[in-house]
Enzyme design. Structure first.
Site, PDB file in Angstrom:
ATOM      1  N   ARG A  35       0.821  -1.219   0.000  1.00  0.00           N
ATOM      2  CA  ARG A  35       0.000   0.000   0.000  1.00  0.00           C
ATOM      3  C   ARG A  35       0.852   1.265   0.000  1.00  0.00           C
ATOM      4  NH1 ARG A  35      -4.741  -2.024   4.119  1.00  0.00           N
ATOM      5  NH2 ARG A  35      -6.055  -2.890   2.491  1.00  0.00           N
ATOM      6  N   LYS A 220     -19.485 -16.237   2.103  1.00  0.00           N
ATOM      7  CA  LYS A 220     -20.931 -16.065   2.229  1.00  0.00           C
ATOM      8  C   LYS A 220     -21.562 -15.368   1.046  1.00  0.00           C
ATOM      9  CE  LYS A 220     -21.373 -15.902   7.226  1.00  0.00           C
ATOM     10  NZ  LYS A 220     -21.650 -15.047   8.356  1.00  0.00           N
ATOM     11  N   GLY A 377      -8.915  -9.216  -0.513  1.00  0.00           N
ATOM     12  CA  GLY A 377      -7.694  -9.628   0.173  1.00  0.00           C
ATOM     13  C   GLY A 377      -7.210 -11.013  -0.201  1.00  0.00           C
ATOM     14  N   GLY A 400     -13.156  -4.049   0.343  1.00  0.00           N
ATOM     15  CA  GLY A 400     -14.519  -3.557   0.582  1.00  0.00           C
ATOM     16  C   GLY A 400     -14.913  -2.491  -0.425  1.00  0.00           C
TER      17      GLY A 400
HETATM   18  P1  AMP Z   1     -14.788 -13.833   2.061  1.00  0.00           P
HETATM   19  O1  AMP Z   1     -14.150 -13.054   3.165  1.00  0.00           O
HETATM   20  O2  AMP Z   1     -16.261 -13.833   2.079  1.00  0.00           O
HETATM   21  O3  AMP Z   1     -14.208 -13.493   0.701  1.00  0.00           O
HETATM   22  O4  AMP Z   1     -14.392 -15.358   2.352  1.00  0.00           O
HETATM   23  C1  AMP Z   1     -13.092 -15.819   2.333  1.00  0.00           C
HETATM   24  C2  AMP Z   1     -12.998 -17.082   3.118  1.00  0.00           C
HETATM   25  O5  AMP Z   1     -13.854 -18.052   2.546  1.00  0.00           O
HETATM   26  C3  AMP Z   1     -11.619 -17.695   3.124  1.00  0.00           C
HETATM   27  O6  AMP Z   1     -11.117 -17.625   4.433  1.00  0.00           O
HETATM   28  C4  AMP Z   1     -11.848 -19.138   2.697  1.00  0.00           C
HETATM   29  O7  AMP Z   1     -11.148 -20.081   3.472  1.00  0.00           O
HETATM   30  C5  AMP Z   1     -13.327 -19.304   2.908  1.00  0.00           C
HETATM   31  N1  AMP Z   1     -13.863 -20.396   2.072  1.00  0.00           N
HETATM   32  C6  AMP Z   1     -13.733 -20.558   0.754  1.00  0.00           C
HETATM   33  N2  AMP Z   1     -14.278 -21.704   0.359  1.00  0.00           N
HETATM   34  C7  AMP Z   1     -14.767 -22.300   1.451  1.00  0.00           C
HETATM   35  C8  AMP Z   1     -15.447 -23.531   1.689  1.00  0.00           C
HETATM   36  N3  AMP Z   1     -15.722 -24.357   0.699  1.00  0.00           N
HETATM   37  N4  AMP Z   1     -15.802 -23.813   2.964  1.00  0.00           N
HETATM   38  C9  AMP Z   1     -15.524 -22.964   3.971  1.00  0.00           C
HETATM   39  N5  AMP Z   1     -14.894 -21.802   3.810  1.00  0.00           N
HETATM   40  C10 AMP Z   1     -14.513 -21.463   2.567  1.00  0.00           C
END
Ligand code: AMP
Length: 419
Positions: A35, A220, A377, A400
């Site tokens: 950054r 999610k 990230g 974000g």
């Molecule tokens: P996000 O912050 O919503 O982009 O989510 C990122 C996180 O999603 C990472 O820490 C990944 O380990 C997790 N992730 C990705 N695929 C899976 C999965 N199949 N089951 C559980 N966690 C997951």
């Protein structure tokens, strides 16, 4: 709004909002200077054009003055990259900040202490007692908003012009990212980093070479609904990965075992799939998965169809057939936007899908003149770890902020400069 290339900085003091929110280790040394390096072209431009500069940023989430969040820790790194010794104001509101900024000579640089030592930066009350009544909360909120005006005016008083180069915080309407801009009606502009981020996103969203493919992953679906909905109006194909894919697969009637699933989003997943079909957009889910019998790096693993995950097993990554299908889609694409990992990439056994995407994007960029934009990230970490950061078209510095941009929201930090 001015353009940094055309603005005459001679004898002027520029106050520059940068995003120096960098990770520090236990010895309070910078462990990733991405950054800082990203803001250097803007900072050098001001200096080489005869100006002086006041740099402001936040670091971490301090609740008050806390040494571990002091921007003094990053001074050596900034000096190394900028090639100039910094002056430092140990309190962004203190008398020293005013005095030092007033006396700045061309070529000099003043770094202000962490803006978030003050609640005024974010404009949110701090230290409200637990169980405060709604009335007390209302009063505290009104008070901090009032104080925020003074805070912003004081920051603005240090300089003759304002540059916003902090894309990472552009989605926040904070004192230094948005509110300050109105004090510089004819003397405000974007820095090069901000401009590059906006151009990359606009190139993908407004004028994409087609086929345009979005890859969305992560934990999610609920945090990415607005992004999915907005992108359905723009893309030709959407690849869904990460844990959120299992909500879609379950919504289609698949057996997903113990995979992560947002039960309350099943209906929404169905609506999204129907919408995609209506628009003729291919929504590419997993066909097969790497499943594990525990959420652990050394779990037992099997490859199985994504709709037939055994009871008690969790889908952790895309399977080999899925990756083959993605390869066909991505090697045919002319624009690709990627946000969010394909699987639990923190565990090597489940990182293949995420790594494969990074590799395919580098390949598509080199071979097919595909415009590839990576943000968030985890995705950025994946391309960086694999040494592909320079082999994709653009790596965004804002997680974000990028997501909100992709939702179609005009970010406050961008709007305030344009207005
Ligand atoms: P996000 O912050 O919503 O982009 O989510 C990122 C996180 O999603 C990472 O820490 C990944 O380990 C997790 N992730 C990705 N695929 C899976 C999965 N199949 N089951 C559980 N966690 C997951």
């Amino acid at each position: 709004m001015q353009h940094i290339d055309n603005y005459d900085f001679t004898g002027k003091r520029a106050i520059v909002r940068v995003d120096f929110n960098v990770p520090l280790n236990a010895q309070l040394e910078v462990t990733d200077d991405t950054r800082i390096r990203a803001a250097i072209p803007t900072l050098k431009k001001v200096l080489s054009s005869g100006g002086s500069m006041i740099i402001m940023s936040h670091l971490g989430r301090p609740k008050a003055t806390e040494d571990k969040y002091s921007l003094k820790h990053i001074i050596p790194t900034v000096e190394k990259h900028l090639g100039v010794q910094l002056l430092f104001a140990p309190d962004c509101m203190g008398p020293q900040a005013a005095e030092l900024s007033k006396n700045l000579q061309a070529g000099q640089v003043l770094l202000l202490e962490n803006l978030r030592y003050y609640a005024e930066e974010e404009g949110k009350p701090r230290g409200l007692p637990e169980g405060a009544s709604d009335e007390e909360k209302k009063v505290a909120k009104a008070l901090i908003k009032e104080k925020q005006k003074e805070f912003t005016a004081r920051l603005a008083s240090y300089a003759d012009c304002y540059i916003n180069d902090a894309f990472g915080t552009a989605h926040r309407a904070h004192a230094s990212t948005a509110l300050i801009a109105k004090y510089f009606a004819n003397d405000k502009m974007f820095g090069y980093l901000m401009e590059g981020e906006i151009n990359a996103l606009e190139q993908a969203l407004q004028n994409p070479k087609r086929p345009f493919v979005a890859i969305l992953g992560g934990a999610k679906i609920s945090t990415k609904i607005a992004v999915v909905e907005n992108l359905l109006d723009k893309v030709d194909q959407m690849i869904v990965g990460g844990a959120m894919v299992f909500t879609f697969i379950k919504a289609k009637g698949g057996a997903i075992g113990a995979s992560l699933c947002e039960e309350d989003q099943l209906e929404l997943a169905r609506t999204i799939m129907a919408k995609a079909q209506e628009k003729g957009i291919l929504l590419s889910l997993f066909t097969d998965v790497v499943a594990a019998d525990a959420f652990a790096p050394d779990a037992n693993v099997q490859i199985c169809p994504a709709t037939e995950i055994p009871n008690g097993w969790l889908g952790m990554d895309a399977g080999p057939k899925t990756l083959e299908a993605w390869e066909k889609i991505l090697m045919n694409a002319k624009t690709v936007l990627w946000n969010g990992p394909a699987g639990v990439f923190e565990m090597p056994a489940f990182a293949k899908g995420t790594h494969k995407i990074a590799e395919l994007l580098a390949q598509a960029t080199a071979q097919n003149d595909c415009f590839t934009l990576v943000g968030g990230g985890d995705s950025v970490a994946a391309v960086t770890q694999m040494g592909f950061a320079n082999k994709v078209s653009y790596v965004s510095t804002g997680g974000g902020a990028m997501l909100e941009y992709l939702e179609g929201i005009e970010l406050p930090g961008i709007k305030a400069v344009k207005e």
